[in-house]
Write an enzyme that holds these catalytic residues in place. Structure first.
Site, mmCIF file in Angstrom:
data_model
loop_
_atom_site.group_PDB
_atom_site.id
_atom_site.type_symbol
_atom_site.label_atom_id
_atom_site.label_comp_id
_atom_site.label_asym_id
_atom_site.label_seq_id
_atom_site.Cartn_x
_atom_site.Cartn_y
_atom_site.Cartn_z
ATOM 1 N N CYS A 164 5.428 -0.047 7.250
ATOM 2 C CA CYS A 164 5.101 1.115 6.417
ATOM 3 C C CYS A 164 6.339 1.477 5.612
ATOM 4 O O CYS A 164 7.445 1.494 6.158
ATOM 5 C CB CYS A 164 4.696 2.286 7.303
ATOM 6 S SG CYS A 164 4.261 3.775 6.389
ATOM 7 N N LEU A 165 6.145 1.791 4.332
ATOM 8 C CA LEU A 165 7.289 2.167 3.492
ATOM 9 C C LEU A 165 7.939 3.461 3.985
ATOM 10 O O LEU A 165 9.108 3.707 3.686
ATOM 11 C CB LEU A 165 6.860 2.305 2.027
ATOM 12 C CG LEU A 165 6.470 0.981 1.351
ATOM 13 C CD1 LEU A 165 5.884 1.245 -0.029
ATOM 14 C CD2 LEU A 165 7.656 0.025 1.271
ATOM 15 N N GLN B 99 2.826 10.123 1.087
ATOM 16 C CA GLN B 99 4.129 9.452 1.272
ATOM 17 C C GLN B 99 5.094 9.782 0.135
ATOM 18 O O GLN B 99 6.300 9.580 0.276
ATOM 19 C CB GLN B 99 3.962 7.925 1.335
ATOM 20 C CG GLN B 99 3.248 7.426 2.581
ATOM 21 C CD GLN B 99 3.126 5.913 2.560
ATOM 22 O OE1 GLN B 99 2.180 5.382 2.004
ATOM 23 N NE2 GLN B 99 4.085 5.232 3.152
ATOM 24 N N HIS C 216 -4.910 1.727 7.295
ATOM 25 C CA HIS C 216 -3.532 2.224 7.399
ATOM 26 C C HIS C 216 -3.292 3.351 6.384
ATOM 27 O O HIS C 216 -2.744 4.406 6.729
ATOM 28 C CB HIS C 216 -2.562 1.058 7.160
ATOM 29 C CG HIS C 216 -1.120 1.445 7.131
ATOM 30 N ND1 HIS C 216 -0.213 1.052 8.094
ATOM 31 C CD2 HIS C 216 -0.410 2.185 6.245
ATOM 32 C CE1 HIS C 216 0.977 1.543 7.812
ATOM 33 N NE2 HIS C 216 0.893 2.244 6.681
ATOM 34 N N GLU C 217 -3.697 3.121 5.126
ATOM 35 C CA GLU C 217 -3.465 4.129 4.077
ATOM 36 C C GLU C 217 -4.328 5.354 4.291
ATOM 37 O O GLU C 217 -3.888 6.484 4.076
ATOM 38 C CB GLU C 217 -3.723 3.528 2.685
ATOM 39 C CG GLU C 217 -2.828 2.348 2.317
ATOM 40 C CD GLU C 217 -1.351 2.604 2.547
ATOM 41 O OE1 GLU C 217 -0.908 3.768 2.439
ATOM 42 O OE2 GLU C 217 -0.619 1.645 2.867
ATOM 43 N N HIS D 128 -2.789 7.855 6.557
ATOM 44 C CA HIS D 128 -1.773 8.729 5.945
ATOM 45 C C HIS D 128 -2.413 10.013 5.416
ATOM 46 O O HIS D 128 -1.789 11.081 5.454
ATOM 47 C CB HIS D 128 -1.072 8.016 4.784
ATOM 48 C CG HIS D 128 0.022 7.078 5.198
ATOM 49 N ND1 HIS D 128 1.163 7.500 5.837
ATOM 50 C CD2 HIS D 128 0.158 5.733 5.045
ATOM 51 C CE1 HIS D 128 1.959 6.453 6.056
ATOM 52 N NE2 HIS D 128 1.361 5.358 5.592
ATOM 53 N N GLY E 129 0.835 -1.195 0.000
ATOM 54 C CA GLY E 129 0.000 0.000 0.000
ATOM 55 C C GLY E 129 0.864 1.236 0.000
ATOM 56 O O GLY E 129 1.981 1.224 0.532
HETATM 57 C C1 QAP Z 1 0.615 -0.778 4.840
HETATM 58 O O1 QAP Z 1 2.806 -1.350 4.256
HETATM 59 C C2 QAP Z 1 0.098 -1.999 5.527
HETATM 60 O O2 QAP Z 1 9.616 -1.904 6.766
HETATM 61 C C3 QAP Z 1 1.554 -1.053 3.703
HETATM 62 O O3 QAP Z 1 11.503 -2.817 5.101
HETATM 63 C C4 QAP Z 1 0.832 -2.587 6.551
HETATM 64 O O4 QAP Z 1 3.618 -1.873 2.276
HETATM 65 C C5 QAP Z 1 -1.077 -2.556 5.171
HETATM 66 C C6 QAP Z 1 7.576 -2.478 3.797
HETATM 67 C C7 QAP Z 1 0.331 -3.714 7.193
HETATM 68 C C8 QAP Z 1 -1.571 -3.672 5.817
HETATM 69 C C9 QAP Z 1 -0.864 -4.267 6.833
HETATM 70 C C10 QAP Z 1 7.945 -2.109 5.073
HETATM 71 C C11 QAP Z 1 8.553 -2.941 2.951
HETATM 72 C C12 QAP Z 1 6.207 -2.338 3.300
HETATM 73 C C13 QAP Z 1 9.245 -2.238 5.500
HETATM 74 C C14 QAP Z 1 3.831 -1.739 3.448
HETATM 75 C C15 QAP Z 1 10.228 -2.719 4.627
HETATM 76 C C16 QAP Z 1 9.860 -3.074 3.358
HETATM 77 C C17 QAP Z 1 5.150 -1.938 4.041
HETATM 78 CO CO CO Z 2 2.238 3.475 5.566
#
Ligand code: QAP
Ligand code: CO
Length: 167
Positions: free
Chosen positions: A93-94, A50, A135-136, A139, A45
């Site tokens: 989270c990215l 972001q 989550h999104e 943001h 996401g």
């Molecule tokens: C949000 O999160 C989310 O730390 C999206 O090293 C989170 O894409 C939605 C990511 C949980 C639903 C459940 C994070 C990639 C990506 C990192 C992400 C990393 C590499 C997170």
């Molecule tokens: Co995020």
């Protein structure tokens, strides 16, 4: 072309984003670039703020089991409602790379949103998709998942993150 992802503690991540009013080519280019940026970063996401665009837009793709693109969802001007149930997921989270923490969310939600052409839709979501949407959507209001942790945990995690930045 991929976009640069703002990282915690960038104060821009705390900004509140504005509704989209024009469903034009520049919006479509941003949506395409956001999807590409999300896939290249191995995310599921990504919200417009972001990537330094303060408009109410996010993309989600939960990916296949082997991490390939699956169904790409685009949400514009989303309104989440009718949450029910509770789930705890290990979130990342990215914009907060390298950190995951358990966050409590609604298990099921309804979302009213517009697509890239401005057409209105209503969607019901459960489980991981519902969590990703919450989550999104946070943001868009300048809220990070670390802000959703219980106060003691939140302070501990934020201190650790800030320490890692100044090292
Ligand atoms: C949000 O999160 C989310 O730390 C999206 O090293 C989170 O894409 C939605 C990511 C949980 C639903 C459940 C994070 C990639 C990506 C990192 C992400 C990393 C590499 C997170
Ligand atoms: Co995020």
């Amino acid at each position: 072309m991929t976009l640069e992802i703002l990282k915690f503690p960038d104060p821009r991540l705390a900004q509140v984003s504005q509704p989209v009013t024009e469903f034009n080519a520049s919006l479509h280019r941003l949506l395409d670039a956001m999807a590409k940026t999300m896939y290249e970063a191995n995310g599921i996401g990504l919200a417009a703020p972001q990537v330094n665009h303060f408009i109410r837009v996010f993309v989600i793709d939960l990916l296949t089991e082997d991490g390939k693109p699956d169904v790409l969802y685009e949400f514009i001007n989303p309104k989440l409602s009718n949450g029910s149930g509770q789930v705890i997921y290990e979130e990342g989270c990215l914009s907060v790379p390298g950190l995951t923490e358990e966050v409590k969310r609604k298990e099921a939600i309804t979302v009213e949103y517009q697509d890239r052409h401005g057409k209105k839709h209503l969607m019901e979501a459960q489980d991981l998709l519902a969590v990703a949407m919450q989550h999104e959507n946070d943001h868009l209001d300048g809220v990070l998942f670390v802000d959703r942790l219980p106060p003691i945990k939140r302070r501990m995690v934020k201190r650790k993150l800030l320490k890692a930045v100044t090292l």
